[in-house]
Design an enzyme around this catalytic site. Structure first.
Site, PDB file in Angstrom:
ATOM      1  N   ASP A 204      -5.663  -3.731  -9.180  1.00  0.00           N
ATOM      2  CA  ASP A 204      -6.855  -4.558  -9.376  1.00  0.00           C
ATOM      3  C   ASP A 204      -7.741  -4.058 -10.519  1.00  0.00           C
ATOM      4  O   ASP A 204      -7.922  -2.843 -10.699  1.00  0.00           O
ATOM      5  CB  ASP A 204      -7.662  -4.515  -8.065  1.00  0.00           C
ATOM      6  N   GLU A 268      -3.723  -5.922 -13.249  1.00  0.00           N
ATOM      7  CA  GLU A 268      -4.649  -7.034 -13.481  1.00  0.00           C
ATOM      8  C   GLU A 268      -5.579  -6.662 -14.629  1.00  0.00           C
ATOM      9  O   GLU A 268      -6.397  -5.754 -14.508  1.00  0.00           O
ATOM     10  CB  GLU A 268      -5.489  -7.345 -12.239  1.00  0.00           C
TER      11      GLU A 268
HETATM   12  C1  NOJ Z   1     -10.322  -8.815  -9.219  1.00  0.00           C
HETATM   13  C2  NOJ Z   1     -10.001  -9.541  -7.950  1.00  0.00           C
HETATM   14  O1  NOJ Z   1      -8.946 -10.430  -8.208  1.00  0.00           O
HETATM   15  C3  NOJ Z   1     -11.264 -10.238  -7.523  1.00  0.00           C
HETATM   16  O2  NOJ Z   1     -11.037 -11.139  -6.470  1.00  0.00           O
HETATM   17  C4  NOJ Z   1     -12.261  -9.180  -7.134  1.00  0.00           C
HETATM   18  O3  NOJ Z   1     -13.497  -9.786  -6.836  1.00  0.00           O
HETATM   19  C5  NOJ Z   1     -12.462  -8.177  -8.269  1.00  0.00           C
HETATM   20  N1  NOJ Z   1     -11.242  -7.778  -8.910  1.00  0.00           N
HETATM   21  C6  NOJ Z   1     -13.123  -6.940  -7.756  1.00  0.00           C
HETATM   22  O4  NOJ Z   1     -12.203  -6.174  -7.034  1.00  0.00           O
END
Ligand code: NOJ
Length: 520
Positions: A204, A268
């Site tokens: 993430d 991500e």
């Molecule tokens: C990316 C995640 O996909 C999202 O849903 C989240 O709010 C943020 N990162 C913080 O972890």
């Protein structure tokens, strides 16, 4: 054939993102859970995907739907238990699928025992596991940084007289990846799940892993408009994409390699294509798949799409494997972004470009954004910046498995409204050979049969009018993909024997929104 045997699974595989709160509720509390996922695995097998990635399922106060983790090595009771996880994991393996979890390294919950300890005193053992700074002489925060969900990235902690950093909510304090003990603890988290057989992680918010407060204020964004949300009013250059992240990524890769080089790390990352490419590392020593969100941000016209695909391919480092994403739990549904009339075409693009596709739950049904009445809002982003379309609830609504109350998703009250239209329900689409679901199954099956669509080269990416077209070739077999993005019929620029059409046609002009895959 030998070529094929040496390929890791994730090069030919399709990843399916499960948003667990909205997949299937087995307990009647209105929120999806692990047992629910297990019960609905046949849908995924039938669909023909290869791997599931499950968004966070760990103990959490749920201030950000589980992306605020209070214990990295357990399961939140909302979703079940570790035993439920083991049962699901075994069922996933029996079904011949791979299992990816969500690793959230850049911040924990403020209820994580590490943070509870860190905030005890300035010399607490774990103080440095988070990012603390003194106030400026006038008492204000150390930098002008703005959090992703609005407001400053700094919250003052009066008991110890310092600010702590959070790139997202105040309840999501940033972990300090410059501290070696914190890093070691996070690598142990990865091992905890690898030991339980997971095949990899989606990692993430990677670009936010190592903000550098010592670099000071962020400059204003000259292109900012209000609809971009408060965070984009500045260029987050001192928060995002810090060069030290790569070394942490290499460490993560090394941890995965302790098990098997095929264990997958998907990163991500939101950034420019140039920034994205850095996360591959060198000689594949970091992330195998830094998520490519270009299609999420794209202008859906043939010429810009063709240029974007060519530019992404050209930017890939030697030997790096591409990947494509059409939607996720953070961005509006693809069918709503480009219109339902082009949703099949978008699926065809996703599943025929070169690279690993990630399919977001519900997109196989053509799900659209579901309007959320103000009293039903769950997402903190919508609560902080209401009415600007930043809220993510509309894309997170539960799957309708059946028609009728609860939609086969829950026997209780769903945590978000469910799209009541019978045509989006799985049972309706299963009974209709002309449905979106039937089309996606056929497309995924074609992708499995035709190596050209997975391992094949990609050439001739061009636009003719509003028709985007390209070719995929593997061991002498060439397939042409032709996609009419326009609102008027258009000649098929690369004819051949039609293997599949979004519209069930096999010759003649391409209808508006029609895509075809043709054997040459
Ligand atoms: C990316 C995640 O996909 C999202 O849903 C989240 O709010 C943020 N990162 C913080 O972890």
């Amino acid at each position: 054939m030998t070529h094929q045997a040496t390929q890791p699974w994730w090069k030919e595989g399709v990843i399916y993102q499960i948003y667990p709160r909205s997949f299937m509720d087995s307990t009647g509390d209105g929120i999806g859970d692990l047992e629910g996922i297990r019960q609905r695995l046949p849908h995924l097998v039938d669909l023909g995907i290869d791997a599931i990635w499950i968004s966070p399922i760990f103990p959490s106060p749920m201030k950000d739907a589980g992306y605020d983790v209070a214990d990295y090595c357990d399961i939140d009771p909302l979703f079940g238990s570790l035993e439920d996880f083991e049962r699901l994991s075994a069922a996933v393996k029996d079904a011949g699928l791979k299992l990816l979890l969500d690793f959230v390294p850049s911040h924990s919950s403020d209820q994580h025992p590490w943070f509870l300890e860190a905030r005890q005193s300035r010399d607490a053992d774990k103080r440095d596991w988070y990012v603390w700074r003194d106030p400026l002489p006038d008492g204000s925060p150390p930098t002008n940084w703005i959090s992703e969900f609005a407001g400053p990235t700094w919250t003052f902690h009066p008991e110890t007289g310092q600010y702590y950093l959070h790139v997202f909510l105040p309840e999501q304090p940033a972990l300090n990846w410059r501290n070696p003990e914190l890093r070691a603890a996070m690598y142990d988290v990865m091992r905890f799940w690898f030991d339980r057989g997971v095949d990899g992680f989606r990692v993430d918010a990677l670009e936010n892993l190592m903000p550098n407060p010592d670099l000071g204020d962020n400059p204003p964004n000259p292109d900012w408009v209000e609809s971009m949300g408060p965070a984009r009013s500045h260029l987050a250059v001192n928060i995002k994409h810090q060069p030290e992240i790569l070394a942490a990524g290499r460490d993560m890769r090394a941890v995965a390699n302790e098990y098997d080089p095929e264990r997958l790390l998907v990163g991500e990352i939101y950034g420019t294509t140039e920034q994205l490419m850095k996360y591959y590392g060198e000689n594949h020593d970091a992330f195998q798949l830094p998520f490519n969100f270009l299609l999420i941000e794209a202008v859906w016209e043939a010429e810009p799409l063709a240029g974007m695909i060519r530019a992404y391919e050209a930017a890939l480092p030697e030997g790096a494997w591409p990947n494509w994403v059409l939607g996720n739990h953070d961005r509006p549904r693809i069918a709503s972004r480009i219109g339902p009339w082009r949703a099949r075409l978008a699926a065809m693009l996703l599943l025929t470009l070169r690279g690993t596709p990630t399919l977001y739950q519900g997109d196989e049904l053509g799900m659209e954004n579901v309007p959320i009445p103000p009293e039903a809002v769950q997402d903190p982003w919508e609560r902080n910046v209401p009415g600007q379309g930043l809220g993510r609830d509309p894309v997170r609504t539960p799957i309708a498995w059946e028609t009728g109350p609860g939609a086969g998703f829950t026997t209780g009250t769903p945590w978000l409204p469910i799209d009541p239209r019978p045509e989006v329900a799985v049972e309706t689409q299963q009974a209709d050979p002309g449905s979106m679901l039937a089309f996606q199954k056929a497309l995924l099956a074609l992708r499995k049969r035709e190596k050209a669509l997975t391992l094949g080269d990609l050439t001739g990416v061009n636009a003719t009018g509003e028709v985007l077209h390209y070719r995929r070739t593997f061991e002498g077999r060439t397939l042409a993909v032709t996609l009419n993005l326009g609102e008027t019929a258009a000649p098929c620029p690369d004819p051949g024997t039609c293997l599949i059409s979004t519209h069930g046609n096999d010759s003649g002009d391409l209808a508006p929104g029609e895509g075809r895959v043709l054997a040459q």
